[in-house]
Each structure stands twice: as C-alpha cells, then as structure tokens.
Write a protein that holds these residues in place. Structure first.
Motif, short mmCIF file in Angstrom:
data_model
loop_
_atom_site.label_atom_id
_atom_site.label_comp_id
_atom_site.label_asym_id
_atom_site.label_seq_id
_atom_site.Cartn_x
_atom_site.Cartn_y
_atom_site.Cartn_z
N GLY A 2 13.28 32.61 -112.97
CA GLY A 2 13.87 31.95 -111.82
C GLY A 2 14.45 32.98 -110.89
N ILE A 3 14.20 32.80 -109.58
CA ILE A 3 14.71 33.74 -108.58
C ILE A 3 15.40 32.96 -107.47
CG2 ILE A 3 14.14 35.51 -106.87
CD1 ILE A 3 11.70 36.25 -108.56
N ASP A 4 16.63 33.37 -107.18
CA ASP A 4 17.36 32.86 -106.01
C ASP A 4 17.30 33.99 -104.98
OD1 ASP A 4 18.98 31.34 -104.33
OD2 ASP A 4 20.81 32.17 -105.20
N GLY A 11 19.56 36.54 -107.12
CA GLY A 11 19.75 36.11 -108.50
C GLY A 11 18.43 36.13 -109.25
N LEU A 12 18.46 36.66 -110.47
CA LEU A 12 17.27 36.73 -111.32
C LEU A 12 17.60 36.13 -112.68
CD1 LEU A 12 16.26 40.43 -110.62
CD2 LEU A 12 15.30 38.39 -109.55
N SER A 13 16.66 35.40 -113.25
CA SER A 13 16.86 34.86 -114.59
C SER A 13 15.52 34.73 -115.30
CB SER A 13 17.53 33.49 -114.52
OG SER A 13 16.63 32.51 -114.01
N VAL A 14 15.61 34.78 -116.61
CA VAL A 14 14.45 34.53 -117.46
C VAL A 14 14.90 33.56 -118.53
CG1 VAL A 14 12.75 35.52 -119.05
CG2 VAL A 14 13.50 36.83 -117.04
N GLY A 129 24.07 25.93 -122.93
CA GLY A 129 24.99 26.21 -124.03
C GLY A 129 25.63 27.58 -123.93
N LEU A 130 25.91 28.01 -122.71
CA LEU A 130 26.52 29.33 -122.50
C LEU A 130 28.01 29.29 -122.81
CD1 LEU A 130 24.78 30.16 -119.09
CD2 LEU A 130 24.08 30.91 -121.38
N SER A 131 28.53 30.37 -123.32
CA SER A 131 29.95 30.43 -123.66
C SER A 131 30.82 30.57 -122.41
CB SER A 131 30.24 31.58 -124.62
OG SER A 131 29.83 32.81 -124.05
N GLU A 132 30.24 31.09 -121.34
CA GLU A 132 30.97 31.18 -120.07
C GLU A 132 29.99 31.01 -118.93
OE1 GLU A 132 31.36 35.89 -119.19
OE2 GLU A 132 32.66 35.09 -120.76
N ALA A 133 30.51 30.62 -117.79
CA ALA A 133 29.68 30.37 -116.61
C ALA A 133 29.08 31.68 -116.09
CB ALA A 133 30.50 29.71 -115.52
N PRO A 134 27.81 31.64 -115.72
CA PRO A 134 27.21 32.85 -115.13
C PRO A 134 27.84 33.14 -113.77
CG PRO A 134 25.58 31.07 -115.34
CD PRO A 134 26.88 30.55 -115.81
N LYS A 135 28.09 34.42 -113.51
CA LYS A 135 28.68 34.82 -112.23
C LYS A 135 27.89 36.00 -111.69
CE LYS A 135 33.27 33.29 -113.40
NZ LYS A 135 34.60 33.62 -113.76
N PRO A 136 27.76 36.12 -110.40
CA PRO A 136 28.20 35.21 -109.35
C PRO A 136 27.29 33.97 -109.26
CG PRO A 136 27.00 37.02 -108.37
CD PRO A 136 27.09 37.30 -109.84
N ALA A 137 27.52 33.15 -108.25
CA ALA A 137 26.77 31.91 -108.10
C ALA A 137 25.27 32.15 -108.02
CB ALA A 137 27.25 31.16 -106.85
N ALA A 139 23.47 34.12 -109.75
CA ALA A 139 22.95 34.17 -111.12
C ALA A 139 22.80 32.75 -111.66
CB ALA A 139 23.87 35.00 -112.01
N ALA A 140 23.82 31.92 -111.46
CA ALA A 140 23.75 30.53 -111.90
C ALA A 140 22.61 29.80 -111.18
CB ALA A 140 25.08 29.83 -111.65
N ASP A 141 22.45 30.07 -109.90
CA ASP A 141 21.37 29.44 -109.13
C ASP A 141 20.00 29.84 -109.67
OD1 ASP A 141 23.29 28.25 -107.54
OD2 ASP A 141 22.97 29.58 -105.82
N ALA A 142 19.83 31.11 -110.02
CA ALA A 142 18.55 31.57 -110.57
C ALA A 142 18.24 30.86 -111.88
CB ALA A 142 18.57 33.09 -110.77
N LEU A 143 19.25 30.67 -112.73
CA LEU A 143 19.06 29.92 -113.96
C LEU A 143 18.69 28.47 -113.67
CD1 LEU A 143 21.98 31.34 -116.13
CD2 LEU A 143 19.53 31.50 -116.68
N ALA A 144 19.38 27.86 -112.72
CA ALA A 144 19.10 26.46 -112.37
C ALA A 144 17.67 26.30 -111.87
CB ALA A 144 20.10 25.98 -111.33
N ILE A 145 17.19 27.23 -111.07
CA ILE A 145 15.82 27.18 -110.55
C ILE A 145 14.83 27.29 -111.70
CG2 ILE A 145 14.12 28.42 -109.13
CD1 ILE A 145 16.67 29.23 -107.36
N ALA A 146 15.09 28.19 -112.64
CA ALA A 146 14.20 28.36 -113.80
C ALA A 146 14.17 27.08 -114.65
CB ALA A 146 14.63 29.56 -114.63
#
Length: 169
Positions: A2-4, A11-14, A129-137, A139-146
């Motif tokens: 996922g890429i924001d 933001g990048l996520s896998v 199921g993350l122990s803490e929120a991804p930061k900055p936003a 990063a969270a957006d990239a995860l949401a897109i993925a």
C-alpha cells in the motif's frame, strides 16, 4: 503493498492477506524528502526508496490512493509527480497497480466514507492488531490502502475473469 503517495511524505506498507478478512502487517514506514530540495532530486529519492521496498518485499500488487483535487493545484501537482514515480517503479517490476479514492478506503476500513484521520488510525490499528497506532498518518494511510485492496481484490479478480469470459464468448 500500500502506498499513500506524497512528495514530502510518502507512506509505504506491506501486508500479507490471510483467509477471509485476516491481514498480517509486514512492514510500514514513511519516506520523506526535504522541501528545500529541487523536484528532480526529491523524485529520485522517492523512486529509490520505493524501488528498494519493492525489491526487498516483492509485492504481488500495489494499491495506491487515487489523486484527487484538494483545492490546491500546487499540492495536487506535487502529489501527481510522486504518484507517477510510484507507478513507474511498479511497472518496471511488472507489478500491477490498483487505485482507490480516499472515500473508498475510508468506507472499506471504517464503514464511513467520511471518517477522519483519528478514526481511520484507530480502525487500522484494531484491524491489524497493532500494539500502537502507526505514525505519522501517512503510514496509517498506507496500511489502510493495502488492507482495502486485500479485501476488494477477490471481487476485482472475479469481475476481471467474468469480463474475460464474456469477451472470448
């Protein structure tokens, strides 16, 4: 993957899709470019970073936020430049790219196409199921897109197969 897309922060996520709606986070991060650098240098930095992620994680597909007009033409143009670099990086590696509007991602993740950043971050933290929120936003957006793409991919695949069958019939 996922890429924001963004020129200053990208933001990048896998993630790894499991059975049903189960998603496992693999990696998340943000690539930053200095606003004082010239555009070609910033795009080169983004290209190199995204290419490294793609080479390391070898995603099957890339999901990106579709560019939309936010009222500031300069911001849209900068995002469009970054978006093009990301699409090119995927194309060079033969990775298909899927695009989602912000409201599609918000609706998939929270059930509300107008969810705010805080609500989206809380939901993606809970879903993965993350122990803490991804930061900055970003990063969270990239995860949401993925995650959005993982949940929509089966329907997209079925629709594509149906169109292919219709076209050959």
């Amino acid at each position: 993957m996922g890429i924001d897309p963004g020129l200053t922060r990208c933001g990048l996520s896998v993630v790894q899709a499991g059975r049903g709606r189960q998603i496992l986070p693999v990696a998340v991060g943000v690539v930053r470019t200095p606003s004082t650098a010239e555009l070609p240098e910033r795009l080169l930095r983004l290209s190199a970073a995204v290419g490294e992620w793609m080479d390391e994680y070898r995603p099957d597909m890339v999901a990106m936020e579709r560019i939309f007009e936010r009222g500031n033409v300069s911001t849209v143009m900068h995002t469009a430049h970054a978006f093009g670099v990301m699409v090119l990086a995927a194309a060079e590696r033969g990775i298909p790219v899927y695009q989602y509007t912000p409201s599609e991602v918000k609706k998939a993740i929270s059930g509300n196409g107008r969810a705010d950043k805080k609500q989206m971050t809380n939901m993606i933290t809970r879903i993965l199921g993350l122990s803490e929120a991804p930061k900055p936003a970003d990063a969270a957006d990239a995860l949401a897109i993925a995650v959005c793409h993982c949940w929509r991919a089966p329907l997209i695949a079925r629709t594509t197969r149906a169109h292919e069958r219709t076209a050959t019939a």
